[in-house]
Structures are given as structure tokens and as C-alpha cells.
Enzyme design. Structure first.
Site, PDB file in Angstrom:
ATOM      1  N   ALA A 104     -28.218  -7.819  55.477  1.00  0.00           N
ATOM      2  CA  ALA A 104     -27.043  -7.284  56.179  1.00  0.00           C
ATOM      3  C   ALA A 104     -26.633  -8.215  57.316  1.00  0.00           C
ATOM      4  O   ALA A 104     -25.442  -8.428  57.559  1.00  0.00           O
ATOM      5  CB  ALA A 104     -27.351  -5.893  56.733  1.00  0.00           C
ATOM      6  N   ASP A 146     -27.983   0.135  57.255  1.00  0.00           N
ATOM      7  CA  ASP A 146     -28.206  -1.256  57.680  1.00  0.00           C
ATOM      8  C   ASP A 146     -26.898  -1.921  58.104  1.00  0.00           C
ATOM      9  O   ASP A 146     -26.802  -2.515  59.178  1.00  0.00           O
ATOM     10  CB  ASP A 146     -28.841  -2.081  56.544  1.00  0.00           C
TER      11      ASP A 146
HETATM   12  O1  PMV Z   1     -33.421  -2.589  54.287  1.00  0.00           O
HETATM   13  P1  PMV Z   1     -34.600  -1.759  54.580  1.00  0.00           P
HETATM   14  O2  PMV Z   1     -35.854  -2.182  53.910  1.00  0.00           O
HETATM   15  O3  PMV Z   1     -34.718  -1.528  56.057  1.00  0.00           O
HETATM   16  O4  PMV Z   1     -34.333  -0.283  53.986  1.00  0.00           O
HETATM   17  C1  PMV Z   1     -33.277   0.514  54.381  1.00  0.00           C
HETATM   18  C2  PMV Z   1     -33.703   1.908  54.561  1.00  0.00           C
HETATM   19  C3  PMV Z   1     -33.806   2.805  53.342  1.00  0.00           C
HETATM   20  O5  PMV Z   1     -33.645   4.120  53.868  1.00  0.00           O
HETATM   21  C4  PMV Z   1     -35.174   2.694  52.698  1.00  0.00           C
HETATM   22  C5  PMV Z   1     -32.747   2.538  52.298  1.00  0.00           C
HETATM   23  C6  PMV Z   1     -31.330   2.894  52.728  1.00  0.00           C
HETATM   24  O6  PMV Z   1     -30.405   2.437  52.056  1.00  0.00           O
HETATM   25  O7  PMV Z   1     -31.137   3.641  53.704  1.00  0.00           O
END
Ligand code: PMV
Length: 307
Positions: A104, A146
């Protein structure tokens, strides 16, 4: 023209946020992604060099399944620009696939730089919506947390498909972030949680409800500056994530080490099974907790403040 974007942590509520429960996330400015754009020779076209992965991409050639190309093309289309002669360089010191939002952040820095190079400043809502499109390639079914926290660059209370709310802690939160050094396969953990939920929806809905409740309580603790209370809620959140089978022996060990060294609470952050753990600490406990995590084998340790 240069633009940056921060990494992020999820303080509480990951995974359940995909199922409509709230979560709290915050930017981490101690690690950033940077996009730099220079004019190239006329007719050279647009090239994108992601230095950390060694990817060299041409905007007019690569697959639409490449998230960075996808988001760059969407940004250029919004600006009505067709094949500018630009050289784009991307750098990031956010560890990849570690739950710190490196995908992101790269997309956010890239889109911001493209708009700036075109003489425009992009508003965070448009930026977040564009970056969401690239998140779909990294994550499958992202909640949108994110792209929102990284594009707005402030602590947020987030519920999927709703307007986010800024969160204002009653006192600064100090967090130690420790990288397990193991990749966190977010797409896989999100997929596994979905499979388990389809098999036993009542059980998992109850876990999501309990996670959502820890997030509600965590916001209250944060806002009244109750650090011990917030620490206990991080621990509770971790216990529920373990019930969802997204933790690991290594993450659990780092969490236990942080607590034994004086952290008020600790948990994994992000998709899990690898990636980072976060530990809430009083300022006086920063050094012992960092030292204990390094001694336990953490690949990298950062300290951030949420205020
Ligand atoms: O990008 P990460 O690994 O921080 O995961 C995001 C958080 C989750 O809740 C696992 C997925 C989401 O889309 O919210």
C-alpha cells in the site's frame, strides 16, 4: 518530483475487519516508501524501476496483474495523461510481506508522485480509492484498512465500507515493532480464515464479535490514556487471533519475550503467521523490550509513537 508514504500497523482488529468488525490502524513513519519521477528523453515512454524487488517495468508493456503498473495506469488515466516520457524510481525501507503495509505504501507514494509530476496534489480519498485497486492484487479481498491508513497518514478507526474516523489517543502510545523475519502471507491467511469461517460460521462469527469488542474497548482505553488497560486488550486480541490460527510459534515466542521484558501487552500485527509483532511499552521499557526482542532473534526492531 518525490513523494513518500508511511508503513502501517494494525493496533487491533485485523482479520475480523474483513467481516465488518472495527479495527484501529496507525501509520509508521519510521519506515517509508519513496517514489521519484524524472523527465526522460522525448519518446522514451514511461519506465518504472522498483529497486527493492529489482523489477524494471514499462508502463506500455507489463501485465495488468502487476499492482504497481495497474495503479500507475489508473492514476495517469485520471489525469488524462497518455504515455508520458518519465522515469519512475521506487524505494522502500518497509520490509515486504511483513504486515507493515509495504504494498500500500509503494502504491501510495507512486500515485502521489504521478499527480505531483503532473502539477496536481491528490486528495487522500481519491488516493485511497486508487490504492485499494492495487491492494486487491496483493490481498484478494482486502477490507480497505491498509490503503486508508497509509493514504490519510493518521491513526484511524476503520469499518469496511464506512467512512473512517480519526482516533486521538489521550496520551502518546509507544510501540515496539519487531519483525519475525518470516514472510506474512496475507492472501493465504485471509483465505484460510475464510475457509474456516465457511466451515464453522457460528464459531468464527463469535470470535469476530469478540475481536470487535476488544477493538471497541481498546479505543476507549486509548482515548482515556489507560495504557495498562490497552495492553491487556492487545493480549486479548492476540488470544483471539490464535483461535483463528493466524499466529505461529515464533510470533508467540516474540510476544512472550516482549511481555517478560516489561511490555504492557503484545500481539501480532497484520495478516500473521509471520511478519511483525507489536508491543505496547512505557517509555522506560523501550530499551529492555527492544534488547530482549533482538536477543530472541527479531530480524529488525523499530520504535514508533502514536499521538
Ligand atoms: O497487509 P496486512 O498483512 O497488514 O493485513 C491486513 C489486515 C487483514 O485484516 C488481515 C486483511 C484486510 O484486508 O483487512
Amino acid at each position: 518530483m518525490t513523494a513518500t508514504a508511511p508503513g502501517k500497523i494494525i493496533l487491533v482488529g485485523e482479520h475480523a475487519v474483513v467481516y465488518g468488525r472495527p479495527a484501529i490502524a496507525a501509520p509508521v513513519w519510521q519506515c517509508v516508501a519513496t517514489a521519484t519521477i524524472r523527465a526522460a528523453a522525448p519518446g522514451a515512454g514511461c519506465t518504472l524501476h522498483a529497486h527493492d524487488t529489482g523489477q524494471q517495468l514499462r508502463l506500455d508493456e507489463g501485465s495488468v496483474e502487476e499492482p504497481l503498473l495497474l495503479v500507475a495506469r489508473l492514476a495517469l488515466a485520471q489525469l488524462g495523461l497518455d504515455r508520458p516520457d518519465w522515469q519512475i524510481d521506487l524505494h522502500s525501507d518497509i520490509p515486504m510481506a511483513s504486515g507493515l503495509g509495504s504494498g500500500a505504501a509503494l502504491s501510495t507514494a507512486l500515485v502521489r508522485a504521478i499527480f505531483r509530476q503532473a502539477g496536481r496534489e491528490i486528495d487522500p480519498a481519491t488516493l485511497s480509492a486508487l490504492v485499494y485497486e492495487s491492494e486487491r492484487f496483493y490481498h484478494g479481498t482486502p477490507s480497505g484498512i491498509d490503503n486508508t491508513v497509509v493514504a490519510y497518514g493518521q491513526p484511524i478507526w476503520f469499518v469496511k465500507d464506512a467512512a473512517f474516523q480519526p482516533v486521538h489517543p489521550g496520551c502518546a502510545l509507544t510501540l515496539v515493532i519487531a519483525d519475525s523475519g518470516v514472510r506474512s502471507p496475507t492472501k493465504e491467511t485471509v483465505g484460510d480464515v475464510r475457509t474456516a469461517w465457511l466451515q464453522a460460521p457460528a464459531r468464527d462469527e463469535a470470535i469476530f464479535d469478540a475481536l470487535g469488542e476488544t477493538v471497541v474497548q481498546a479505543r476507549l482505553a486509548m482515548e482515556r490514556g489507560d495504557l495498562p488497560g490497552l495492553g491487556t486488550l492487545l493480549d486479548a486480541n492476540q488470544g483471539l487471533l490464535e483461535e483463528l490460527a493466524v499466529s505461529s510459534v515464533l510470533l508467540r515466542r516474540l510476544i512472550d519475550v516482549a511481555r517478560a521484558a516489561g511490555a504492557l501487552g503484545a500481539k501480532l500485527s497484520g495478516g500473521g503467521r509471520g511478519g511483525n509483532v507489536i508491543a505496547l511499552v512505557e517509555p522506560a521499557a523501550v530499551d529492555p523490550v527492544c534488547a530482549a526482542l533482538r536477543a530472541a532473534g527479531a530480524a529488525r526492531v523499530l520504535v514508533t509513537r502514536i499521538e
